[in-house]
Design a protein around this motif. Structure first.
Motif, PDB file in Angstrom:
ATOM      1  N   ASP A   1      -0.293  -3.744   6.096  1.00 12.59           N
ATOM      2  CA  ASP A   1      -1.163  -3.230   7.158  1.00 12.59           C
ATOM      3  C   ASP A   1      -2.588  -3.586   6.769  1.00 12.59           C
ATOM      4  O   ASP A   1      -2.953  -3.512   5.604  1.00 12.59           O
ATOM      5  CB  ASP A   1      -1.032  -1.708   7.269  1.00 12.59           C
ATOM      6  CG  ASP A   1       0.355  -1.279   7.749  1.00 12.59           C
ATOM      7  OD1 ASP A   1       1.057  -2.105   8.355  1.00 12.59           O
ATOM      8  OD2 ASP A   1       0.730  -0.116   7.492  1.00 12.59           O
TER       9      ASP A   1
ATOM     10  N   HIS B   1      -7.097  -1.740   4.436  1.00 13.53           N
ATOM     11  CA  HIS B   1      -6.360  -0.743   5.234  1.00 13.53           C
ATOM     12  C   HIS B   1      -6.605   0.668   4.696  1.00 13.53           C
ATOM     13  O   HIS B   1      -7.110   1.531   5.411  1.00 13.53           O
ATOM     14  CB  HIS B   1      -4.883  -1.124   5.187  1.00 13.53           C
ATOM     15  CG  HIS B   1      -3.940  -0.179   5.863  1.00 13.53           C
ATOM     16  ND1 HIS B   1      -4.086   0.230   7.167  1.00 13.53           N
ATOM     17  CD2 HIS B   1      -2.804   0.418   5.403  1.00 13.53           C
ATOM     18  CE1 HIS B   1      -3.080   1.040   7.482  1.00 13.53           C
ATOM     19  NE2 HIS B   1      -2.298   1.189   6.436  1.00 13.53           N
TER      20      HIS B   1
ATOM     21  N   HIS C   1       1.305   3.971   1.856  1.00 16.89           N
ATOM     22  CA  HIS C   1       1.864   4.722   2.994  1.00 16.89           C
ATOM     23  C   HIS C   1       3.377   4.829   2.846  1.00 16.89           C
ATOM     24  O   HIS C   1       4.029   3.904   2.363  1.00 16.89           O
ATOM     25  CB  HIS C   1       1.515   4.033   4.317  1.00 16.89           C
ATOM     26  CG  HIS C   1       0.148   4.418   4.810  1.00 16.89           C
ATOM     27  ND1 HIS C   1      -0.621   3.583   5.568  1.00 16.89           N
ATOM     28  CD2 HIS C   1      -0.573   5.547   4.638  1.00 16.89           C
ATOM     29  CE1 HIS C   1      -1.775   4.184   5.851  1.00 16.89           C
ATOM     30  NE2 HIS C   1      -1.765   5.371   5.286  1.00 16.89           N
TER      31      HIS C   1
ATOM     32  N   ASP D   1       1.422   6.652  10.474  1.00 19.35           N
ATOM     33  CA  ASP D   1       0.202   6.580   9.677  1.00 19.35           C
ATOM     34  C   ASP D   1      -1.022   6.508  10.586  1.00 19.35           C
ATOM     35  O   ASP D   1      -2.136   6.615  10.137  1.00 19.35           O
ATOM     36  CB  ASP D   1       0.252   5.476   8.607  1.00 19.35           C
ATOM     37  CG  ASP D   1       0.076   4.088   9.165  1.00 19.35           C
ATOM     38  OD1 ASP D   1      -0.125   3.966  10.362  1.00 19.35           O
ATOM     39  OD2 ASP D   1       0.155   3.124   8.383  1.00 19.35           O
TER      40      ASP D   1
ATOM     41  N   ASP E   1       4.189   2.835  12.298  1.00 21.11           N
ATOM     42  CA  ASP E   1       2.751   3.049  12.285  1.00 21.11           C
ATOM     43  C   ASP E   1       2.310   4.045  13.348  1.00 21.11           C
ATOM     44  O   ASP E   1       1.137   4.295  13.523  1.00 21.11           O
ATOM     45  CB  ASP E   1       2.019   1.718  12.393  1.00 21.11           C
ATOM     46  CG  ASP E   1       2.237   0.925  11.118  1.00 21.11           C
ATOM     47  OD1 ASP E   1       2.055   1.509  10.050  1.00 21.11           O
ATOM     48  OD2 ASP E   1       2.634  -0.244  11.205  1.00 21.11           O
TER      49      ASP E   1
ATOM     50  N   HIS F   1      -5.868   0.234  11.357  1.00 19.74           N
ATOM     51  CA  HIS F   1      -5.176  -1.023  11.653  1.00 19.74           C
ATOM     52  C   HIS F   1      -6.091  -1.963  12.436  1.00 19.74           C
ATOM     53  O   HIS F   1      -6.958  -1.510  13.182  1.00 19.74           O
ATOM     54  CB  HIS F   1      -3.929  -0.755  12.488  1.00 19.74           C
ATOM     55  CG  HIS F   1      -2.847  -0.044  11.746  1.00 19.74           C
ATOM     56  ND1 HIS F   1      -1.856  -0.693  11.065  1.00 19.74           N
ATOM     57  CD2 HIS F   1      -2.628   1.278  11.563  1.00 19.74           C
ATOM     58  CE1 HIS F   1      -1.055   0.196  10.497  1.00 19.74           C
ATOM     59  NE2 HIS F   1      -1.500   1.409  10.781  1.00 19.74           N
TER      60      HIS F   1
ATOM     61  N   HIS G   1       0.842  -1.201   0.000  1.00 18.14           N
ATOM     62  CA  HIS G   1       0.000   0.000   0.000  1.00 18.14           C
ATOM     63  C   HIS G   1       0.870   1.241   0.000  1.00 18.14           C
ATOM     64  O   HIS G   1       2.081   1.169   0.205  1.00 18.14           O
ATOM     65  CB  HIS G   1      -0.990  -0.012   1.160  1.00 18.14           C
ATOM     66  CG  HIS G   1      -0.373   0.134   2.519  1.00 18.14           C
ATOM     67  ND1 HIS G   1       0.357  -0.864   3.125  1.00 18.14           N
ATOM     68  CD2 HIS G   1      -0.378   1.169   3.400  1.00 18.14           C
ATOM     69  CE1 HIS G   1       0.753  -0.464   4.310  1.00 18.14           C
ATOM     70  NE2 HIS G   1       0.334   0.778   4.503  1.00 18.14           N
TER      71      HIS G   1
ATOM     72  N   HIS H   1       5.894   2.085   3.615  1.00 19.42           N
ATOM     73  CA  HIS H   1       5.796   0.852   2.817  1.00 19.42           C
ATOM     74  C   HIS H   1       6.130   1.098   1.352  1.00 19.42           C
ATOM     75  O   HIS H   1       6.646   0.216   0.683  1.00 19.42           O
ATOM     76  CB  HIS H   1       4.382   0.260   2.943  1.00 19.42           C
ATOM     77  CG  HIS H   1       4.059  -0.195   4.331  1.00 19.42           C
ATOM     78  ND1 HIS H   1       4.089  -1.514   4.716  1.00 19.42           N
ATOM     79  CD2 HIS H   1       3.736   0.510   5.442  1.00 19.42           C
ATOM     80  CE1 HIS H   1       3.777  -1.604   6.009  1.00 19.42           C
ATOM     81  NE2 HIS H   1       3.561  -0.391   6.466  1.00 19.42           N
TER      82      HIS H   1
HETATM   83 ZN   LIG Z   1      -0.147   1.665   6.458  1.00 14.41          ZN
END
Ligand SMILES: [Zn+2]
Ligand SMILES: [Zn+2]
Lengths: 345, 535
Positions: free
Chosen positions: A117, A96, A39, A336, A333, A284, A37, A42
């Motif tokens: 995630d 997510h 973010h 995010d 995390d 999450h 994804h 990542h």
């Molecule tokens: Zn994430």
């Protein structure tokens, strides 16, 4: 049947699928990357070839720019099988954020799933998580403590709207991460009957536009920066977590400062951020969802990428599932979920 | 319990006074009797439960949770009740969460042995925020941050101005939870509750600060002068219905000063200053602080920090309300009454003779004793009127002491100031060249000065710790304060009373700021402290 640990390895760059010749969510630039994804922890810039869902690729291009988002990009639809070297790979939704995917890999009859995630609570802005039975399930553990049980998001939105009704002259400014949380909040507000224009901090506008292009309707959005203080009386304004108690917020009318994050469950976390209205809304999985997911995929072995692995491993071990902490570095995390101190760029 | 838990949750995070009032008002207006009355008692600290101890919470947790998961969770959350509230693994139940009334009635009547089972059942039926409110309530650990006064303002607001907060104050202490008669009156369904003989608090008359421009127009003949003591102002209420000692804000502090209450063998309502007095000498405020904010008091504290009263006004003599009388007449009644009754531990605060305002000014400048903050001026013809009527009473504080200190740390403020670095820790140079923090100030500056300091802090940050920034040692602040006292709780060994920023000294290099020894020379309780150490 080869055990996944013989072909899915932890390298300094991240998880590496050897017979497929690709990394998953590598934290440094690599030749071939599969991205779960968009973010920032990542989806890093500078990979040569990038494989991801169409939604993730669109978000990466908006965030990183055409070139840095991958010199060659390949989009894969949900469930579409692809042969990479000796490995068969496909993506299924992770629930997510928009485009977020689990990466399923099969090698000589052995199957591993990297979930990235994920969450299990329905989210109007992305496709829901699909459990995939596997031999090794790779999971996050951001909220892997039994104190983290997220309440229904509608309940939190109702609290926000109740506060708006009690303080109709004040601006309600909600801190939220620019990718995912922001658009989900807007969609939840619309679903709860809030049809007024929603005002946005400048850092949030671009990604909202991508969501709209991807077919997620968000209603009327306006730039908070361009609005007069009077106009913002009684308005709901979304901004990056770093901006809600910073100089930027001085333009708002007697703001009620809210922050939407799973971390808001713990009072000390909310208090240290000067939040007046903590909203427990997370992208999450919470403690119950993590445990239920492990049970559902039925994997005899679970690897934990990042977060509070000790509690999750302790708990699944009691149920006869082998747990392994990968301790991958480079994933944050806290960010995010809206805890970084400064405004997200 | 759901609405009450919601209220607590919001109050805990709400910094603004008006917002707190709005939250309380909504709660009182929308909850039914008797729950709202019990909620009112709970937020004003009038409900005290001792049936459940923190040990009970631990036992409940141990019975339902995995010990390792509990330990990790507790370690992360840092608060026992909150940890249990969040991780409680509820058993499915059709039961509704208990009402506040049910909780209170059960705690009063249930045998102790049944308590764990009852509480577990309540937790099963509740959401985390209700569980937390419940656990805090039953262990007597509900800290809401709402003063009794604020609750009364919220109650008065229910009437849209028909009833003033001071009216609520006048009947308050004659009432008991769940305050059904009070709510009936506020909602126009019942008559004003009659406090009759109850020892209720009477809202006090307050003074304006005397500014230089006010001084010129004063005619000395109209005014009487008293010392302004550095203690806390109290109201002594003794009626056939009971005896109470109230703080200026209407909090009942009888429990902390039993010797004063014991000495109230009369029927009257008196206005005076509570002080620590040793052998006729008034001790500094720091000594009185040892006695404040405590529910009970030990024999040692009674001996080491003996309390006394300086009386300066009389509101009721017997059952007669003499507040409408002029000050001179009340003073005469007070003096005659004092000579006749001779109450223990209570002396009259003397009237100070003077001929002119200039005369008084000199008296004020000479008054450097630690126990005196300055002067009070009261019109001889002033009736005792609650609140702060204009032109009747003045407080004329002596000039503050000042030091030039160096800004060391700045912290974000709260509420409207949460985007500003508005709390400043400042320090003075020690002989060895080290800068030691001596205090913290968060007012005294204008909005423009705040904006300037905020900008300066952001541009001169050297380190950050959460909401706190450490800054370059380059900004000198002139700090004004009322007194300096020795303190073992401060690193520098000295504590300032009412420090505030008097001026921003951009003209002064940090190296020329004051030294710690300069401040130490201004300390007032050096001798007293030495005496205490011997004892
Ligand atoms: Zn994430
Ligand atoms: Zn992550």
């Amino acid at each position: 049947m080869p055990h996944p640990k013989t072909w899915l390895k932890v390298c300094p760059q991240g998880l590496y699928c050897e017979p497929g010749g690709f990394f998953i969510d590598p934290t440094r630039a690599v030749d071939r990357a599969v991205i779960t994804h968009a973010h920032s922890d990542h989806a890093r810039p500078g990979h040569r070839a990038v494989l991801a869902s169409a939604g993730t690729l669109a978000l990466m291009r908006a965030r990183l720019g055409e070139g840095p988002a991958g010199l060659t990009q390949q989009a894969l639809g949900w469930g579409e099988r692809l042969r990479m070297g000796e490995v068969t790979l496909w993506l299924e939704p992770a629930g997510h954020v928009l485009g977020s995917a689990q990466v399923a890999m099969e090698y000589r009859g052995s199957r591993a799933v990297v979930s990235g995630d994920y969450k299990r609570t329905p989210d109007p802005t992305c496709d829901p998580f699909v459990p995939i039975p596997c031999d090794v399930f790779v999971t996050e553990a951001t909220f892997a403590l039994p104190v983290f049980r997220h309440p229904p998001p509608d309940h939190e939105i109702a609290r926000l709207l109740a506060s708006r009704a009690l303080f109709p002259e004040r601006t309600h400014v909600v801190g939220c991460y620019a990718l995912g949380k922001c658009q989900r909040l807007i969609a939840l507000l619309r679903g709860a009957g809030w049809h007024e224009p929603i005002y946005l901090h400048g850092a949030l506008a671009a990604l909202c536009a991508v969501y709209e292009q991807q077919g997620v309707a968000l209603g009327e959005l306006r730039a908070a920066t361009a609005a007069a203080k009077d106009q913002l009386k009684g308005a709901i304004v979304l901004a990056p977590p770093g901006a809600i108690t910073d100089r930027w917020a001085r333009r708002l009318a007697e703001p009620v400062v809210a922050l939407a994050s799973g971390w808001m469950r713990v009072r000390q976390r909310a208090r240290s951020r000067g939040v007046e209205l903590p909203l427990v809304i997370s992208d999450h999985a919470d403690w119950d969802e993590l445990n239920a997911t492990v049970d559902e995929v039925g994997a005899p072995e679970v690897w934990v990428t990042h977060g509070r692995e000790e509690a999750l491993i302790h708990c699944i071990t009691q149920r006869g599932v082998r747990g392994r902490a990968l301790r991958l570095v480079g994933y944050s995390d806290e960010d995010d979920e809206g805890l970084s101190e400064e405004a997200a760029a | 319990m759901i609405a009450f838990a919601d209220l607590l949750e919001r109050l805990v995070f709400t910094p603004g006074r008006n917002a707190k009032i709005a939250l309380l008002r909504r709660y009182f207006a929308s909850e039914p009797d008797p729950d709202r009355g019990i909620g009112l008692a709970a937020v004003t600290g009038e409900l005290a439960f001792t049936a459940a101890k923190p040990g009970l919470i631990r036992e409940l947790a141990a019975a339902r949770t995995d010990p390792e998961l509990f330990a990790w969770s507790y370690d992360y959350v840092g608060d026992l009740a909150e940890t249990v509230a969040l991780m409680w693994p509820g058993k499915p139940t059709n039961a509704a969460p208990p009402s506040l009334t049910e909780v209170v009635e059960t705690l009063e009547t249930a045998p102790k042995s049944e308590l764990p089972g009852i509480v577990a059942g309540w937790l099963d039926a509740s959401e985390p925020s209700v569980r937390l409110a419940l656990l805090k309530l039953i262990t007597g650990a509900l800290r809401v941050g709402v003063s009794a006064r604020l609750a009364k303002v919220a109650l008065a607001e229910m009437t849209d101005g028909r009833v003033a907060p001071d009216d609520v104050e006048e009947v308050w202490h004659g009432l008991a939870p769940p305050y059904a008669a009070l709510f009936a009156w506020l909602e126009g369904r019942g008559v004003r509750p009659d406090p009759a003989d109850a020892p209720v608090f009477r809202p006090p008359m307050l003074a304006h600060p005397l500014e230089p421009q006010d001084r010129v127009s004063l005619d000395a003949r109209d005014y009487r002068a008293e010392w302004k003591w550095d203690g806390i102002r109290v109201q002594l209420v003794a009626t056939p219905g009971g005896k109470r000692l109230y703080s200026r804000s209407g909090d009942d502090i009888s429990g902390a000063f039993p010797e004063i209450v014991d000495a109230m063998n009369f029927e009257a309502v008196l206005d005076g200053e509570l002080l620590v007095i040793r052998e006729g000498e008034v001790a500094p405020f720091a000594d009185l602080q040892q006695r404040l904010n405590r529910k009970g008091v030990t024999a040692k504290m009674l001996r080491d920090f003996p309390a006394g009263i300086r009386l300066y006004d009389m509101l009721f003599e017997g059952s007669e309300d003499i507040r409408p009388l002029p000050f001179d007449a009340r003073r005469a009644r007070l003096e005659a009454w004092h000579a006749r009754v001779r109450p223990r531990l209570m002396a009259l605060s003397p009237l100070i003779a003077f001929d002119s305002i200039e005369d008084l000014s000199a008296i004020r400048d000479d008054a450097r004793a630690a126990s005196i903050e300055g002067l009070m001026l009261k019109r001889g013809d002033s009736a005792y009127v609650p609140g702060r009527p204009k032109g009747q009473w003045w407080k004329w504080k002596r000039d503050p002491l000042t030091i030039d200190a160096v800004l060391m740390y700045a912290q974000r403020g709260h509420g409207k100031r949460s985007s500003f670095y508005s709390d400043y820790t400042f320090g003075l140079w020690r002989e060895d060249g080290e800068l030691v923090p001596v205090g913290k100030a968060y007012f005294g500056f204008t909005d423009a000065e705040l904006a300037m300091l905020d900008r300066w802090v952001r541009n001169h940050t050297t380190a950050r710790f959460g909401p706190v920034r450490e800054v370059e040692r380059a900004m000198v602040l002139e700090v004004a304060f009322d007194a300096a006292q020795l303190s073992t709780r401060h690193k520098s060994g000295v504590a300032l009373r009412f420090p505030r920023i008097a001026r921003i000294r951009t003209d002064k290099p940090a190296a020329e700021a004051d030294r710690l020894e300069t401040l130490m020379r201004l300390v007032e309780n050096r001798a007293a402290e030495a005496g205490a150490a011997v004892a």
